[in-house]
Design a protein around this motif. Structure first.
Motif, mmCIF file in Angstrom:
data_model
loop_
_atom_site.group_PDB
_atom_site.id
_atom_site.type_symbol
_atom_site.label_atom_id
_atom_site.label_comp_id
_atom_site.label_asym_id
_atom_site.label_seq_id
_atom_site.Cartn_x
_atom_site.Cartn_y
_atom_site.Cartn_z
ATOM 1 N N ARG A 346 82.372 -7.377 135.184
ATOM 2 C CA ARG A 346 83.223 -7.257 133.990
ATOM 3 C C ARG A 346 82.325 -7.215 132.750
ATOM 4 O O ARG A 346 81.443 -8.047 132.581
ATOM 5 C CB ARG A 346 84.184 -8.444 133.909
ATOM 6 N N SER A 348 81.430 -7.074 128.615
ATOM 7 C CA SER A 348 81.926 -7.746 127.408
ATOM 8 C C SER A 348 81.256 -7.113 126.192
ATOM 9 O O SER A 348 80.414 -6.228 126.333
ATOM 10 C CB SER A 348 81.609 -9.242 127.490
ATOM 11 N N ALA A 352 82.535 -3.175 126.105
ATOM 12 C CA ALA A 352 83.897 -3.440 126.592
ATOM 13 C C ALA A 352 84.915 -2.905 125.593
ATOM 14 O O ALA A 352 85.903 -2.264 125.965
ATOM 15 C CB ALA A 352 84.080 -4.928 126.801
ATOM 16 N N THR A 353 84.656 -3.139 124.302
ATOM 17 C CA THR A 353 85.595 -2.681 123.271
ATOM 18 C C THR A 353 85.721 -1.164 123.299
ATOM 19 O O THR A 353 86.825 -0.619 123.268
ATOM 20 C CB THR A 353 85.100 -3.136 121.877
ATOM 21 N N MET A 355 85.138 0.852 125.706
ATOM 22 C CA MET A 355 85.841 1.311 126.908
ATOM 23 C C MET A 355 87.340 1.102 126.756
ATOM 24 O O MET A 355 88.144 1.960 127.127
ATOM 25 C CB MET A 355 85.325 0.572 128.143
ATOM 26 N N GLU A 356 87.703 -0.033 126.183
ATOM 27 C CA GLU A 356 89.132 -0.304 125.988
ATOM 28 C C GLU A 356 89.753 0.715 125.058
ATOM 29 O O GLU A 356 90.878 1.164 125.257
ATOM 30 C CB GLU A 356 89.318 -1.715 125.438
ATOM 31 N N GLU A 361 89.635 0.196 131.580
ATOM 32 C CA GLU A 361 89.394 -1.230 131.755
ATOM 33 C C GLU A 361 87.888 -1.488 131.738
ATOM 34 O O GLU A 361 87.138 -0.748 132.395
ATOM 35 C CB GLU A 361 89.989 -1.692 133.098
ATOM 36 N N PRO A 362 87.427 -2.509 130.997
ATOM 37 C CA PRO A 362 85.966 -2.698 130.859
ATOM 38 C C PRO A 362 85.325 -3.359 132.092
ATOM 39 O O PRO A 362 84.799 -4.461 132.005
ATOM 40 C CB PRO A 362 85.835 -3.576 129.621
#
Lengths: 405, 228
Positions: A346, A348, A352-353, A355-356, A361-362
């Motif tokens: 996963r 972060s 992650a942002t 990808m979101e 989903e990150p």
């Protein structure tokens, strides 16, 4: 043959340390390559899945020529007969009718361009769990006379649950598409473009708004397995004839396909470099195995061993080391890749942002796929076969009298 | 009856640069059942002569005829098979395959010949008994002494029932006891079974046992003595 196999097997263990080092180097390379490729393909599968579920579907059936200019006048008749024909194709699981049209959304004095999507709420829910995007209010029902609006659009128009939104557009065959609808739900998309433009409404309502009852812009299809994609496309195209276009997700979203292909190319080059380095190591091992046994080869030929049998012996030795390395690596790699498939890494922070924002989903999942495992196996075996050239060359040039000196 | 007939055999190394004449027009005939030593100082040409007889080196001129077959006219592949079926080799350093047991080493050439396993087993038992190593047939060469390894090498040379055995300095790495044992075994095989042995050697102990001594010097036969 049994004697040669015995001899080959024992020969590879003559220098245990060297053989173990060779096997280890191949083992770690294969594990690394497996992991990299499984991670890449897992990410692609996730990207495709996200894209397919929320945008295109695996396959779409459209009226002939709709895709070129997406004209509201190129609608298809969503008839029971057409649905029957589609569902009769092996592998097609369900149909999600979609009615997409641009519209001007207005509330009070504020207006903004919006993308109106008419959906079958139950079918969409089953396919992509659309209600999961709901941030407030209620999910649509087929008979509703209300809409779900993306949060960003609602914010811009300064409206909320229970308020009314006015839609103005052009409907089917020159009809005006104007309506006033209550907002029964708000959806939230991480992708800013979608979040500031989407409006969902039940399909019958969209058909009524656009003066096109029983019509749709496309029928998106869910299928049993992505591997059946091209077969399903071909069978559908043959069954439905010239009146319809049948398009796969990669044709509907060629940019996604291109991104995946270029990234996959980069990954393959990296793995190519890894295997090239390993190939030199294997070549060194095979060369040493041949050179240190030059006299022994001379003795074998002197006492009557044909050179082709000597070549076969080296080939067996090479393939045995390769096979042992590959089998161990693949057996060890399988649970590892499976574990990361079930427990993806996963991400972060900024990655992650971003990808979101793209609606993904990150996470970086791996994927257990037979072809990835088999490819690594083949590559290693080919490397071992290529590394055989020195022993074979040595045997070809072997002069017994010189070897015995 | 002669099994080996050598006619006008010459071998010149580096003919285009600095020619070295290893053999110069050698004629020699060896009969079945001989126990012959080819002797001479280093560089005299004795090993070259042995290599020519064994078909592992080719002459510049001349012929080597074994059982009416001119082996110098054979192709490389034919020569390999001819050696496998007709000639036994014993090397100075034993040259056994280290990963095979004594039994497997002995039966190896028979396996190459495609002989049935039962035939191999019987022959290997006979030969290992003859060289006194029947009890150690499952040992690998590394577990055997030099003398024992050379006895396994003799058994290997005899396994395919060759017309003759060529032994290149077979006792060079052996102590007196092992040399004596080995010579006893080869002498007995020669006397009892009529196997032809041809040695190249410096070793006086081998020369003393030979019944014919061929002295090679400067690539020619200087003496050829049959011992009474």
């Amino acid at each position: 043959m049994k004697t040669l196999l015995t001899l080959a097997w024992r020969n590879i263990w003559r220098n245990k340390r060297r053989t173990i080092i060779s096997i280890s180097s191949v083992f770690f390379s294969v594990i690394l390559a497996l992991f990299m490729r499984s991670m890449q393909e897992g990410s692609y599968a996730m990207m495709i899945d996200t894209s397919v579920r929320f945008y295109a579907g695996y396959v779409q059936v459209q009226d002939k020529g709709y895709w070129e200019n997406k004209s509201i006048n190129r609608l298809l008749q969503d008839s029971n007969e057409l649905r029957k024909q589609i569902l009769s194709v092996d592998g097609v699981q369900s149909i999600m009718p979609r009615f997409e049209n641009g519209a001007l959304a207005a509330a009070g004095n504020i207006t903004r361009g919006a993308m109106l999507i008419g959906i079958d709420p139950d079918a969409e829910e089953q396919f992509n769990g659309l209600s999961g995007k709901l941030s407030s209010g209620d999910y649509l029902k087929n008979e509703d006379q209300s809409v779900m609006v993306a949060e960003g659009l609602a914010e811009y128009l300064e409206i909320g649950l229970g308020d009314t939104i006015v839609l103005i557009g052009q409907g089917y065959r020159g009809n005006s598409a104007t309506g006033k609808y209550a907002i029964s739900g708000m959806v939230k998309y991480p992708n800013p473009i979608m979040n500031r433009s989407l409006i969902y409404m039940p399909l019958p309502l969209a058909q009524e708004l656009n003066s096109a009852p029983e019509h749709a812009t496309a029928l998106a299809l869910d299928i049993e397995s992505a591997e059946q994609l091209n077969d399903i496309k071909m069978e559908l195209a043959a069954k439905l004839g010239d009146e319809f276009d049948v398009m796969t997700w990669s044709e509907l979203q060629p940019e996604l396909e291109q991104i995946i292909e270029s990234d996959r190319g980069g990954g393959i080059i990296t793995i190519g470099i890894l295997y090239t380095i390993i190939a030199f190591g294997i070549f060194g091992t095979m060369m040493m195995m041949a050179m240190e046994r030059r006299r022994e080869c001379g003795v074998l030929v002197a006492i009557g061993m044909d050179k082709w049998k000597l070549n076969l012996l080296f080939m067996m030795e090479s393939l045995m080391i390769g096979l042992v390395s590959v089998v161990i690596a693949l057996l060890a790699g399988l649970p590892l890749v499976y574990w990361f498939q079930e427990n993806p890494i996963r991400l972060s922070g900024d990655i992650a942002t971003s990808m979101e924002v793209m609606g993904i989903e990150p996470i970086i999942p791996t994927i257990v796929r037979g072809d990835i495992f088999l490819t690594q196996g083949w590559i290693v075996m080919i490397v071992f076969l290529v590394a055989l050239w020195y022993p074979l060359y040595m045997v070809r040039k072997l002069k017994v009298v010189e070897a015995l000196r | 009856m002669s099994i080996i007939s050598i006619k006008n055999l010459s071998k010149t190394y580096n003919p285009d640069t600095i020619p070295v004449h290893a053999l110069r027009g050698v004629d020699l005939t060896i009969d079945a059942g001989e126990f012959t030593a080819i002797v001479g100082p280093s560089g005299s040409g004795k090993t070259t002569l042995l290599n020519m007889i064994g078909g592992i080196d080719s002459p510049t001129t001349g012929e080597v005829i074994i059982d009416r077959q001119n082996i110098t006219a054979l192709s490389a592949g034919e020569l390999i098979r001819f050696r496998r079926d007709h000639i036994g080799f014993v090397f100075q350093d034993y040259s056994l395959l280290p990963v095979l047991t004594a039994r497997e080493n002995v039966e190896f050439v028979m396996q190459l010949q495609g002989k049935a396993q039962s035939e191999c087993d019987q022959r290997v038992d006979e030969l290992l008994t003859a060289v006194g190593l029947r009890e150690r047939d499952n040992e690998r060469p590394g577990k055997l002494s030099g003398g024992q390894q050379q006895r396994v090498a003799v058994a290997r040379a005899l396994a395919p029932k060759p017309r003759f055995v060529l032994a290149d300095e077979p006792t060079a790495n052996l102590d007196s006891r092992s040399t004596s044992d080995l010579l006893d075994i080869m002498n007995r095989l020669n006397q009892d079974e009529g196997i032809t042995f041809i040695f190249s050697t410096h070793d006086q102990r081998v020369i003393d046992r030979a019944r014919r001594v061929v002295v090679v010097e400067d690539g020619v036969i200087k003496e050829d003595t049959v011992v009474a």
